[in-house]
Every structure is written in structure tokens, then in C-alpha cells.
Design a protein around this motif. Structure first.
Motif, mmCIF file in Angstrom:
data_model
loop_
_atom_site.group_PDB
_atom_site.id
_atom_site.type_symbol
_atom_site.label_atom_id
_atom_site.label_comp_id
_atom_site.label_asym_id
_atom_site.label_seq_id
_atom_site.Cartn_x
_atom_site.Cartn_y
_atom_site.Cartn_z
ATOM 1 N N SER A 170 0.815 -1.223 0.000
ATOM 2 C CA SER A 170 0.000 0.000 0.000
ATOM 3 C C SER A 170 0.844 1.266 0.000
ATOM 4 O O SER A 170 0.302 2.368 -0.092
ATOM 5 N N TYR A 171 2.155 1.138 0.110
ATOM 6 C CA TYR A 171 3.024 2.315 0.104
ATOM 7 C C TYR A 171 4.284 2.008 -0.705
ATOM 8 O O TYR A 171 4.587 0.849 -1.004
ATOM 9 N N SER A 172 5.006 3.070 -1.050
ATOM 10 C CA SER A 172 6.184 2.940 -1.902
ATOM 11 C C SER A 172 7.449 3.308 -1.143
ATOM 12 O O SER A 172 7.387 3.798 -0.005
ATOM 13 N N GLN A 174 9.275 5.774 -1.921
ATOM 14 C CA GLN A 174 9.208 7.227 -1.781
ATOM 15 C C GLN A 174 8.400 7.616 -0.545
ATOM 16 O O GLN A 174 8.744 8.559 0.179
ATOM 17 N N ASP A 175 7.298 6.884 -0.295
ATOM 18 C CA ASP A 175 6.492 7.149 0.899
ATOM 19 C C ASP A 175 7.316 6.937 2.165
ATOM 20 O O ASP A 175 7.231 7.719 3.115
ATOM 21 N N MET A 176 8.131 5.887 2.164
ATOM 22 C CA MET A 176 8.925 5.575 3.360
ATOM 23 C C MET A 176 9.988 6.640 3.621
ATOM 24 O O MET A 176 10.409 6.836 4.750
ATOM 25 N N ALA A 178 9.435 9.743 3.177
ATOM 26 C CA ALA A 178 8.761 10.994 3.520
ATOM 27 C C ALA A 178 7.945 10.929 4.801
ATOM 28 O O ALA A 178 7.685 11.960 5.425
ATOM 29 N N GLN A 179 7.521 9.727 5.217
ATOM 30 C CA GLN A 179 6.651 9.602 6.386
ATOM 31 C C GLN A 179 7.112 8.465 7.288
ATOM 32 O O GLN A 179 7.673 7.471 6.810
ATOM 33 N N LEU A 184 2.246 5.158 7.794
ATOM 34 C CA LEU A 184 1.886 4.461 6.559
ATOM 35 C C LEU A 184 1.050 3.222 6.862
ATOM 36 O O LEU A 184 0.121 2.886 6.110
ATOM 37 N N ARG A 187 -2.367 4.432 7.590
ATOM 38 C CA ARG A 187 -3.009 4.850 6.339
ATOM 39 C C ARG A 187 -3.532 3.651 5.563
ATOM 40 O O ARG A 187 -4.552 3.734 4.871
#
Length: 281
Positions: A170-172, A174-176, A178-179, A184, A187
Motif C-alpha cells: 500500500s506504500y512505496s 518514496q512514501d517511506m 517521507a513519512q 503508513l 493509512r
């Protein structure tokens, strides 16, 4: 290294151990590094000369020089003719100090105060030990990542995480970067309810040492956490290696008395000291 130097190093009473297998120059560097990071040697202060280190530690001039060169390579000191060896500005960075039990709040603050670099991100079959921790069938697919967290350009921690693939997709990467991962997971629909955390000591492998800017074999703070949702399902297994000079756990204790006598009782500090240790950007 001569027999005379070995004898002098043991007799000097400085904590050096010639029989440990660790080079004496590295032992001297570790002692001086600890003094710098603790603030015993202030920014801009001139360290003892190589001749003075020889006398203090009972080592040779070559050993003293190699110890100073090691500190210089780490950016803790600068060396120049005429001025000697000077402690660099910012060498004694204030460490993060966090409460043991306020881990959710600590994660949120850490995400705001630091930068993250994702080194690895992918999917694989879970090794047996990981599958057991996550209550998954052996060989089940999991998402694995490795990140390095830094503050002000200085590496602080090495993080390795394992997440069930149905959540991890569910996340990439790039998400890791940034957050915080906990956000995540939430989310993705995971309702975080509990965690089991252990704190122990670890050693830096060559790969970890290079990423954190420490010597291979350096002591690190090893934190492992298994996070579960409201149904009791494990949703994250994380292993974090912290530089102990930049991160520490704090606990408030109160002396209480009851029918069985006096004892120490832990309580949460009213304010997370991490907020004061390093200001928000």
C-alpha cells in the motif's frame, strides 16, 4: 607494536587492554571520542599533543598519531601545523533523549526532526524466524526495507523493517522516505494497538558502520519492536540500530512505599525530552 609499549599501556591505568585484540590506537581514539562527545573536550578546544598522549596512555608516537588521525577522519577534530588538534564545531551533538513508553509520540517527533534515506525496498519470501515473529506461514511474502535516519546530515540510526506484503504493497519507497512507517501502516488501515519492544546492545557490521559513520565493531543500541493491531495481528517487525552517542532512552522513577517496603516505580516524564534535545525545523 613493541613489548615495551604493551607493558606501558597496561601499566598506565588508562583502561587500555593490550590483550583484547583491539589495536591500541583505536582504544585511545575511543576514549578521546567519548570525551569529545560527552562535552569534556569543548568545541574549539585544543586536545593534548601527541607527546602528551604518549605520556598519558603509555603508547608510542605512532599509536598516538593514528588515534588522532582516526578522530580527524570522523570529522571530530581538525589538525594543522602550529595549532595542533582542535575539536570541531558541532562534534558534541546533543543526543535524542526519549521515554521508553512514549514510543508512538517519539516516532512522530523523530519523523519531523530527521531525514530518511531508503537504501533497500522490495518483496521476498520471509525467512523462518521472520515468519514466526509475524505469525505468517514460512515462505510467505513480506515487504522488507532498510533505511538510514539522519539529523543535520549526521547518521543517527539504521532501520530494517519487515511487513506482511498485503500491507506493504500500500506504500512505496518514496512514501517511506517521507513519512514514518507507523503512519503508513495506519493509512493502510492497520489500527495499531500494542507493541513488544526489547532494548539490548549490538555491534556495527561493516555495512552498518559505513552507513552510520562509525568504526566496524562499534557498540550500538539495538532496539527491536513487534507491532500488533487491534486484532492482535503482527503488522510490523522492526530492528533499529542507534548510535549511542546520539540517542538514549530516559525513564522517570519515583520512590514509593507500600506494605512490602519501599521500591522504585517508573512513570512517564510529563514532556518528551526529545522535543528539547533537538528543535523542530
Amino acid at each position: 607494536m613493541s613489548r615495551t609499549e604493551l607493558t606501558r599501556g597496561m601499566a598506565a591505568g588508562t583502561g587500555l587492554d593490550a590483550r583484547s585484540g583491539i589495536p591500541l590506537f583505536h582504544q585511545v581514539a575511543v576514549i578521546l571520542r567519548d570525551r569529545i562527545l560527552s562535552g569534556a573536550h569543548a568545541e574549539g578546544e585544543r586536545l593534548p599533543s601527541e607527546a602528551e598522549i604518549c605520556d598519558s596512555f603509555g603508547v608510542s608516537r605512532i599509536t598516538a598519531k593514528r588515534a588522532m588521525d582516526e578522530l580527524a577522519a570522523e570529522g571530530l577534530v581538525t589538525r594543522s601545523r602550529g595549532r595542533g588538534t582542535i575539536v570541531t564545531e558541532g562534534a558534541a551533538m546533543a543526543p535524542f533523549e526519549v521515554s521508553v513508553d512514549g514510543w508512538i509520540e517519539n516516532i512522530s517527533r523523530m519523523g519531523r526532526m530527521t531525514e530518511v534515506r531508503v537504501l533497500e525496498f522490495g518483496y521476498r519470501r520471509a525467512p523462518r524466524a521472520i515468519a514466526q515473529e509475524l505469525d505468517l506461514p514460512e515462505g510467505a511474502e513480506v515487504q522488507r526495507s532498510i533505511r538510514v535516519r539522519s539529523h543535520g546530515g549526521t547518521p543517527l540510526s539504521w532501520l530494517e523493517t519487515w511487513v506482511p506484503a498485503d500491507i506493504g504493497r500500500s506504500y512505496s519507497a518514496q512514501d517511506m522516505g517521507a513519512q514514518p512507517l507507523l503512519h503508513l501502516l495506519e493509512r493502510a488501515g492497520a489500527r495499531i494497538a500494542s507493541a513488544r519492544q526489547t532494548i539490548s546492545a549490538g555491534l556495527a557490521t561493516p555495512q552498518v558502520a559505513q552507513a552510520l559513520g562509525v568504526q566496524a565493531g562499534a557498540a550500538l543500541l539495538d532496539v527491536r519492536r513487534l507491532v500488533r493491531d487491534t486484532r492482535g495481528r503482527p503488522v510490523e517487525l522492526i530492528s533499529i540500530l542507534y548510535r549511542p552517542d546520539l540517542y538514549r532512552f530516559a525513564m522517570e522513577l519515583t520512590r514509593v512505599a507500600d506494605a512490602e517496603g519501599a521500591r522504585w516505580e517508573a512513570e512517564s516524564p510529563p514532556v518528551d525530552p526529545a522535543a528539547a534535545a533537538i528543535p523542530d525545523p
